[in-house]
Design a protein around this motif. Structure first.
Motif, PDB file in Angstrom:
ATOM      1  N   ASP A  28       3.475   2.909   1.430  1.00  0.00           N
ATOM      2  CA  ASP A  28       3.506   4.496   1.078  1.00  0.00           C
ATOM      3  C   ASP A  28       2.756   4.534  -0.904  1.00  0.00           C
ATOM      4  OD1 ASP A  28       4.620   4.557   3.020  1.00  0.00           O
ATOM      5  OD2 ASP A  28       6.503   4.849   2.134  1.00  0.00           O
ATOM      6  N   SER A  48      -3.914   3.326   1.580  1.00  0.00           N
ATOM      7  CA  SER A  48      -2.884   3.365   1.231  1.00  0.00           C
ATOM      8  C   SER A  48      -2.115   5.329   0.841  1.00  0.00           C
ATOM      9  CB  SER A  48      -2.514   2.975  -0.420  1.00  0.00           C
ATOM     10  OG  SER A  48      -2.673   1.658  -0.214  1.00  0.00           O
ATOM     11  N   LYS A  49      -0.804   5.611   0.726  1.00  0.00           N
ATOM     12  CA  LYS A  49      -0.418   7.128   0.663  1.00  0.00           C
ATOM     13  C   LYS A  49      -0.728   7.619  -0.664  1.00  0.00           C
ATOM     14  CE  LYS A  49       2.466   7.480   4.849  1.00  0.00           C
ATOM     15  NZ  LYS A  49       2.721   5.683   4.877  1.00  0.00           N
ATOM     16  N   VAL A  50      -0.022   6.404  -1.841  1.00  0.00           N
ATOM     17  CA  VAL A  50       0.221   7.172  -3.267  1.00  0.00           C
ATOM     18  C   VAL A  50      -0.905   5.666  -3.575  1.00  0.00           C
ATOM     19  CG1 VAL A  50       0.668   8.072  -4.599  1.00  0.00           C
ATOM     20  CG2 VAL A  50       1.743   8.472  -2.442  1.00  0.00           C
TER      21      VAL A  50
END
Lengths: 257, 321
Positions: B260, B280-282
């Motif tokens: 995340d 990756s998300k962030v």
């Protein structure tokens, strides 16, 4: 000792991937030996130098793969085999590759077979274990250390960051993980010698394989690039304010903490 | 057609792994309203059966044997094939874990089946299921399907959402299998992974590059990772310089991760590294060089010295968490 190394020609890791007409564009791209296969080649040479015998590198592909085989020979492998499938096989998958390699290896009485634990292009990591299963021999994947005394083989393998110590015996197939060794660069004399080392080219006919035997079990429907990310935000101002802002953004905007 | 799908449940440090619950969710889709059967293999695993049911398995088959205490491809291969013979499944789902990666190709070979490894998403259900997986370490993706025969996939951790845990009941039965002729003997496992959070399953990763400068330089990163319940990773530069173990390496060679939150500290952002983490998300980038490539994929960037920024970040998180 009769040693074989399974090698794949892959895109250089520096290459950007370009998709057009639903296919990865290969024009102008640089190709290398799959980096994990380089560890396998290095280890094979080290084992041969310690125990005697012969190292044969094998790949499946087209004429272009000769370059990677010559590099492996220049590193110190003794012989190379190119199984040229260009005219016979349209779509390959891991089942196809493993079947072909096992058919080639089945009467070779290999003591040790090495491969990379994964290829950096397809990234499935299936071919090594599949080949071992087809040959009926044991396999150990993602190894970081190998030592052989007589028939006894002591191995350390990477299991998600932890190190597993185990014992097994020959004949054996192992797949190399990073950390196993530091692959050598081909020396100039090595490159000269490699030109004269035997490189055998085979087709499916030579292995008595019918095209139907190796029909892929999977089908790729589409290849695409990940969506481009919008440009991010470089924070500004006093460093302590930036840090405070970042924590707030991660909690309230991105909601990941 | 509704299918019967087997899911291999895996434990780590006395608990079922999240990826096994994610595998059940994947199996539900493949089953298209059929049956999802959990499979547990080990020396004492029956107690985990109820938890697999709570996460969506309809029932569970266990194979217990003293020789199955540690994973070996021979032992688990014999156990799993016995379950396949009993159940005649139309689908199989494993986690793309150390065990899953090692065992799945062997089972696929024995079944003369196709296998789609490292699946991150599934479109459609039942017979129409199509599987999405990264290629070139995430530089591209492919959609793949099985032509015919058994639907066999391994799923990457952290990508397919598990089903909600519910109080349900389902049968947990045991199958007795004679485990013989193990060709591998496990001697010992040396724990090297930090704080029990596995890099491939971590929700938060704090990664360091050459900018970390030394083994000790990783300490502030570890402190931040511990606070956030995450794991520490590294770029090839940091591993090659011997600041850390290769098992921490993220990139095209090394691990491909999709947490995340990915915090890249002192990492310039070579294309090989970006392949391993850009999904990756962030992404947060901290680097002294405002021109560093890593800022191109970062959602948030701070231009500064990681040895100043990371400890400040740790203190700031402590205040609000």
């Amino acid at each position: 000792m009769n040693i074989y190394v399974l090698v794949k020609r892959t895109f250089d890791t520096e290459e950007k991937i370009v998709v057009s007409g639903g296919k990865i564009q290969e024009d102008g791209a640089e190709f290398i030996i799959n980096p994990y296969d380089e560890y396998a080649i290095e280890e094979a040479i080290t084992v041969r130098d310690a125990h005697g015998g012969e190292v044969t590198v094998i790949t499946i592909g087209n004429d272009e793969a000769e370059k990677q085989l010559r590099t492996a020979l220049a590193m110190g492998a003794d012989k190379a085999v190119l199984i040229n499938t260009e005219d016979d096989v349209e779509e390959m998958d891991q089942f196809t590759s493993a079947y072909i390699l096992a058919e080639y290896l089945k009467d070779k009485k290999a003591d040790l077979i090495l491969a990379g634990n994964v290829a950096i292009d397809g990234g499935s990591g299936q071919v090594g274990p599949r080949v071992a299963d087809l040959l009926g021999i044991n396999y150990v994947t993602t190894i970081t250390s190998l030592s052989i005394e007589g028939e006894k083989v002591s191995i350390i393998r990477d299991i998600e960051g932890d190190a597993e110590e185990l014992e097994t015996s020959l004949p054996l197939l192992v797949t190399a993980q990073q950390g196993l060794n530091e692959p050598r660069y081909p020396s100039l004399p090595g490159i000269m010698k490699a030109k004269k080392k035997p490189l055998e080219e085979l087709e499916l006919d030579d292995l008595d394989i019918e095209e139907d035997d190796v029909e892929a079990k999977t089908e790729t429907i589409e290849i695409y690039l990940p969506p481009k990310k919008a440009a991010g935000r470089i924070l500004e101002g006093d460093l302590s304010n930036q840090v405070t802002e970042l924590v707030s953004l991660l909690r309230n905007e991105a909601k990941v903490i | 057609m509704a299918k019967k799908v087997l899911v291999l449940g895996e434990t780590r440090e006395g608990a079922l792994r999240n990826v096994s619950f994610e595998a059940i969710a994947a199996a539900k889709k493949i089953s298209g309203g059929g049956e999802v059967v959990g499979v547990l293999i080990g020396d004492a695993v029956a107690d985990f059966g109820a938890e697999l049911v709570a996460y969506g398995a309809d029932r569970v088959v266990t194979v217990e044997h003293p020789h199955l205490k540690s994973y070996t491809s021979d032992g688990y291969g014999q156990a799993f094939m016995a379950v396949v013979e009993q159940e005649s499944p139309e689908g199989l789902v494993f986690g793309h874990t150390s065990v899953g990666k090692d065992l799945a190709p062997k089972i696929a070979s024995k079944l003369q089946a196709g296998l789609i490894s490292d699946v991150t998403d599934i479109e459609g259900e039942g017979d129409d299921a199509v599987f999405i997986r990264p290629i070139f370490s995430g530089k591209a993706f492919e959609k793949v399907k099985l032509k015919d025969g058994i639907d066999f996939i391994t799923v990457r951790a952290n990508n397919i959402a598990p089903l909600e845990r519910q109080e349900r009941s389902g049968d947990v039965s045991s199958l007795s299998v004679d485990i013989t002729n193990l060709r591998t003997i496990i001697k010992n496992v040396v724990r090297k992974s930090t704080e029990g959070v596995d890099l491939s399953e971590a929700k938060v990763i704090v990664a360091g590059g050459r900018g970390v400068k030394s083994t000790e330089g990783f300490e502030p990163l570890q402190e931040l990772a511990n606070l956030l319940g995450g794991a520490v990773g590294a770029s090839r530069g940091a591993c090659d310089a011997d600041y850390c173990d290769y098992s921490l390496q993220i990139g095209q060679t090394g691990k491909v991760v999709t947490p995340d939150l990915y915090i890249a500290a002192g990492i310039s952002g070579a294309i090989q590294h970006m392949a391993g983490m850009s999904n990756s998300k962030v992404i947060v980038a901290i680097n002294k060089d405002p021109e560093a490539n890593i800022f191109k994929v970062a959602d948030y960037g701070i231009v500064g010295d990681l040895f100043e920024v990371i400890p400040m970040l740790t203190e700031e998180f402590k205040k609000v968490m």
